[in-house]
Motif scaffolding. Structure first.
Motif, PDB file in Angstrom:
ATOM      1  N   VAL A 112      40.186  33.686  31.098  1.00 26.72           N
ATOM      2  CA  VAL A 112      38.992  32.838  31.036  1.00 26.72           C
ATOM      3  C   VAL A 112      38.256  32.960  29.698  1.00 26.72           C
ATOM      4  O   VAL A 112      37.697  31.973  29.215  1.00 26.72           O
ATOM      5  N   SER A 113      38.282  34.139  29.082  1.00 27.92           N
ATOM      6  CA  SER A 113      37.588  34.266  27.787  1.00 27.92           C
ATOM      7  C   SER A 113      38.263  33.406  26.724  1.00 27.92           C
ATOM      8  O   SER A 113      37.588  32.765  25.912  1.00 27.92           O
ATOM      9  N   VAL A 114      39.585  33.355  26.761  1.00 23.98           N
ATOM     10  CA  VAL A 114      40.330  32.519  25.817  1.00 23.98           C
ATOM     11  C   VAL A 114      40.100  31.044  26.157  1.00 23.98           C
ATOM     12  O   VAL A 114      39.941  30.206  25.254  1.00 23.98           O
ATOM     13  N   ALA A 115      40.049  30.727  27.451  1.00 22.06           N
ATOM     14  CA  ALA A 115      39.816  29.346  27.875  1.00 22.06           C
ATOM     15  C   ALA A 115      38.427  28.876  27.437  1.00 22.06           C
ATOM     16  O   ALA A 115      38.252  27.724  27.013  1.00 22.06           O
ATOM     17  N   ILE A 116      37.431  29.759  27.531  1.00 27.22           N
ATOM     18  CA  ILE A 116      36.071  29.405  27.085  1.00 27.22           C
ATOM     19  C   ILE A 116      36.080  29.146  25.576  1.00 27.22           C
ATOM     20  O   ILE A 116      35.508  28.166  25.091  1.00 27.22           O
ATOM     21  N   TYR A 117      36.749  30.020  24.852  1.00 25.11           N
ATOM     22  CA  TYR A 117      36.843  29.867  23.395  1.00 25.11           C
ATOM     23  C   TYR A 117      37.483  28.523  23.047  1.00 25.11           C
ATOM     24  O   TYR A 117      36.984  27.777  22.190  1.00 25.11           O
ATOM     25  N   GLU A 118      38.569  28.185  23.741  1.00 26.38           N
ATOM     26  CA  GLU A 118      39.257  26.933  23.438  1.00 26.38           C
ATOM     27  C   GLU A 118      38.419  25.722  23.840  1.00 26.38           C
ATOM     28  O   GLU A 118      38.428  24.702  23.151  1.00 26.38           O
ATOM     29  N   ALA A 119      37.676  25.847  24.942  1.00 27.12           N
ATOM     30  CA  ALA A 119      36.806  24.742  25.372  1.00 27.12           C
ATOM     31  C   ALA A 119      35.710  24.501  24.336  1.00 27.12           C
ATOM     32  O   ALA A 119      35.394  23.344  24.018  1.00 27.12           O
ATOM     33  N   GLN A 124      34.229  20.937  24.378  1.00 28.37           N
ATOM     34  CA  GLN A 124      34.035  20.721  25.821  1.00 28.37           C
ATOM     35  C   GLN A 124      33.016  21.745  26.319  1.00 28.37           C
ATOM     36  O   GLN A 124      33.354  22.684  27.047  1.00 28.37           O
ATOM     37  N   TYR A 125      31.781  21.527  25.939  1.00 27.28           N
ATOM     38  CA  TYR A 125      30.748  22.516  26.239  1.00 27.28           C
ATOM     39  C   TYR A 125      30.471  22.635  27.745  1.00 27.28           C
ATOM     40  O   TYR A 125      30.151  23.717  28.240  1.00 27.28           O
ATOM     41  N   GLY A 126      30.593  21.530  28.451  1.00 27.19           N
ATOM     42  CA  GLY A 126      30.361  21.564  29.906  1.00 27.19           C
ATOM     43  C   GLY A 126      31.356  22.469  30.607  1.00 27.19           C
ATOM     44  O   GLY A 126      30.982  23.308  31.440  1.00 27.19           O
ATOM     45  N   SER A 127      32.624  22.317  30.223  1.00 27.31           N
ATOM     46  CA  SER A 127      33.675  23.139  30.817  1.00 27.31           C
ATOM     47  C   SER A 127      33.468  24.621  30.465  1.00 27.31           C
ATOM     48  O   SER A 127      33.622  25.505  31.327  1.00 27.31           O
ATOM     49  N   ALA A 128      33.103  24.877  29.204  1.00 28.54           N
ATOM     50  CA  ALA A 128      32.866  26.259  28.775  1.00 28.54           C
ATOM     51  C   ALA A 128      31.702  26.866  29.555  1.00 28.54           C
ATOM     52  O   ALA A 128      31.776  28.025  29.993  1.00 28.54           O
ATOM     53  N   LEU A 133      29.550  30.402  33.758  1.00 24.44           N
ATOM     54  CA  LEU A 133      28.743  30.573  34.970  1.00 24.44           C
ATOM     55  C   LEU A 133      29.575  31.152  36.112  1.00 24.44           C
ATOM     56  O   LEU A 133      29.071  31.936  36.923  1.00 24.44           O
ATOM     57  N   ALA A 134      30.853  30.764  36.173  1.00 23.34           N
ATOM     58  CA  ALA A 134      31.720  31.266  37.249  1.00 23.34           C
ATOM     59  C   ALA A 134      31.928  32.771  37.142  1.00 23.34           C
ATOM     60  O   ALA A 134      32.202  33.443  38.145  1.00 23.34           O
ATOM     61  N   LEU A 135      31.790  33.315  35.922  1.00 23.85           N
ATOM     62  CA  LEU A 135      31.973  34.766  35.753  1.00 23.85           C
ATOM     63  C   LEU A 135      30.795  35.560  36.306  1.00 23.85           C
ATOM     64  O   LEU A 135      30.951  36.702  36.723  1.00 23.85           O
ATOM     65  N   LEU A 136      29.622  34.920  36.292  1.00 26.49           N
ATOM     66  CA  LEU A 136      28.409  35.644  36.716  1.00 26.49           C
ATOM     67  C   LEU A 136      28.486  36.175  38.141  1.00 26.49           C
ATOM     68  O   LEU A 136      28.306  37.375  38.364  1.00 26.49           O
ATOM     69  N   PRO A 137      28.752  35.294  39.154  1.00 26.99           N
ATOM     70  CA  PRO A 137      28.810  35.837  40.524  1.00 26.99           C
ATOM     71  C   PRO A 137      29.902  36.868  40.714  1.00 26.99           C
ATOM     72  O   PRO A 137      29.732  37.823  41.489  1.00 26.99           O
ATOM     73  N   ILE A 138      31.014  36.714  39.987  1.00 30.36           N
ATOM     74  CA  ILE A 138      32.108  37.691  40.111  1.00 30.36           C
ATOM     75  C   ILE A 138      31.624  39.071  39.667  1.00 30.36           C
ATOM     76  O   ILE A 138      31.836  40.083  40.341  1.00 30.36           O
ATOM     77  N   CYS A 139      30.929  39.098  38.531  1.00 27.77           N
ATOM     78  CA  CYS A 139      30.419  40.369  38.018  1.00 27.77           C
ATOM     79  C   CYS A 139      29.398  40.969  38.981  1.00 27.77           C
ATOM     80  O   CYS A 139      29.418  42.172  39.260  1.00 27.77           O
ATOM     81  N   TYR A 140      28.513  40.111  39.526  1.00 27.63           N
ATOM     82  CA  TYR A 140      27.494  40.624  40.446  1.00 27.63           C
ATOM     83  C   TYR A 140      28.138  41.148  41.728  1.00 27.63           C
ATOM     84  O   TYR A 140      27.713  42.174  42.263  1.00 27.63           O
ATOM     85  N   ILE A 141      29.142  40.430  42.229  1.00 29.56           N
ATOM     86  CA  ILE A 141      29.813  40.887  43.456  1.00 29.56           C
ATOM     87  C   ILE A 141      30.471  42.241  43.217  1.00 29.56           C
ATOM     88  O   ILE A 141      30.372  43.157  44.027  1.00 29.56           O
TER      89      ILE A 141
ATOM     90  N   ALA B   5      42.880  30.181  34.731  1.00 33.58           N
ATOM     91  CA  ALA B   5      42.429  31.180  33.748  1.00 33.58           C
ATOM     92  C   ALA B   5      41.485  32.182  34.406  1.00 33.58           C
ATOM     93  O   ALA B   5      41.553  33.390  34.136  1.00 33.58           O
ATOM     94  N   LEU B   6      40.619  31.666  35.268  1.00 31.43           N
ATOM     95  CA  LEU B   6      39.686  32.547  35.977  1.00 31.43           C
ATOM     96  C   LEU B   6      40.441  33.525  36.880  1.00 31.43           C
ATOM     97  O   LEU B   6      40.149  34.731  36.913  1.00 31.43           O
TER      98      LEU B   6
END
Lengths: 155, 44
Positions: A112-119, A124-128, A133-141, B5-6
């Motif tokens: 996902v970090s590479v995917a964000i970089y490529e976005a 593609q700022y919306g996708s990034a 944002l999807a990483l946030l709940p994962i980290c909190y969980i 990716a996720l």
């Protein structure tokens, strides 16, 4: 990890393909660069254990592996949890080493970090933003789970 | 949104964490000499 190097050569001899640009390659790279983050909190936790506990366990006849499993591990649960948090979150946000060793092979090494970089690179700022944002709940969980696991420990 | 990716990130983080915990815990435990002979403290 060079196909001509010892690790790359061993891997290529065993599997027939180079280790670079594979999921196993990025796992090895992530482990290598996270070792200090895992080792230091654990070592600090182990050093805090009262030596008398270990001495008592030895006098009572426990073998070193049994002392480790039945005395040291339960008494250093917090340090091990801190170590796990550091390694997990560090690996989740890893970028440079993943890109260098794994590149960006979709479905294999494109994390996902590479995917964000490529976005971001392709505007593609919306996708990034969505992936970030999807990483946030994962980290909190993960933090919540570790907190629940260590809650019972008095130290 | 790249779900694969996720998923790969999660898989990588979990695998790396599990392997590191299993491998480095005994190593970190041996480091301060706690399990060696009768010497239970590194400072002595």
């Amino acid at each position: 990890m060079d196909p001509e190097g010892w690790l790359g050569g061993l891997w290529k001899g065993a599997t027939g393909s180079p280790i670079l640009f594979t999921f196993a390659g990025i796992v090895i790279a992530s482990i290598t660069y996270s070792i200090p983050f895992a080792l230091q909190p654990m070592r600090a936790a182990f050093e805090k254990i009262d030596p008398r506990l270990i001495e008592s366990a030895r006098i009572l006849g426990l073998s070193p592996p049994a002392i480790f499993l039945r005395v040291i591990l339960p008494n250093s649960r917090n340090g091990i949890a801190a170590s796990a948090i550091l390694v997990f979150l560090h690996t989740l946000g890893a970028f440079g080493v993943i890109l260098m060793v794994g590149g960006s092979v979709p479905g294999q090494t494109r994390v996902v970090s590479v995917a964000i970089y490529e976005a971001v690179e392709t505007l593609q700022y919306g996708s990034a933003a969505m992936m970030s944002l999807a990483l946030l709940p994962i980290c909190y969980i993960f933090l919540l789970v570790v907190h629940r696991l260590t809650k019972r420990s008095p130290s | 949104m790249d779900w694969i990716a996720l998923f790969l990130s999660l898989k990588l983080a979990l695998v790396a964490t599990a392997i590191l915990m299993i491998v480095t815990a005994p190593l970190a435990c041996l480091w301060p000499c706690r399990l060696r002979s009768s010497d239970f403290t590194c400072s002595s």
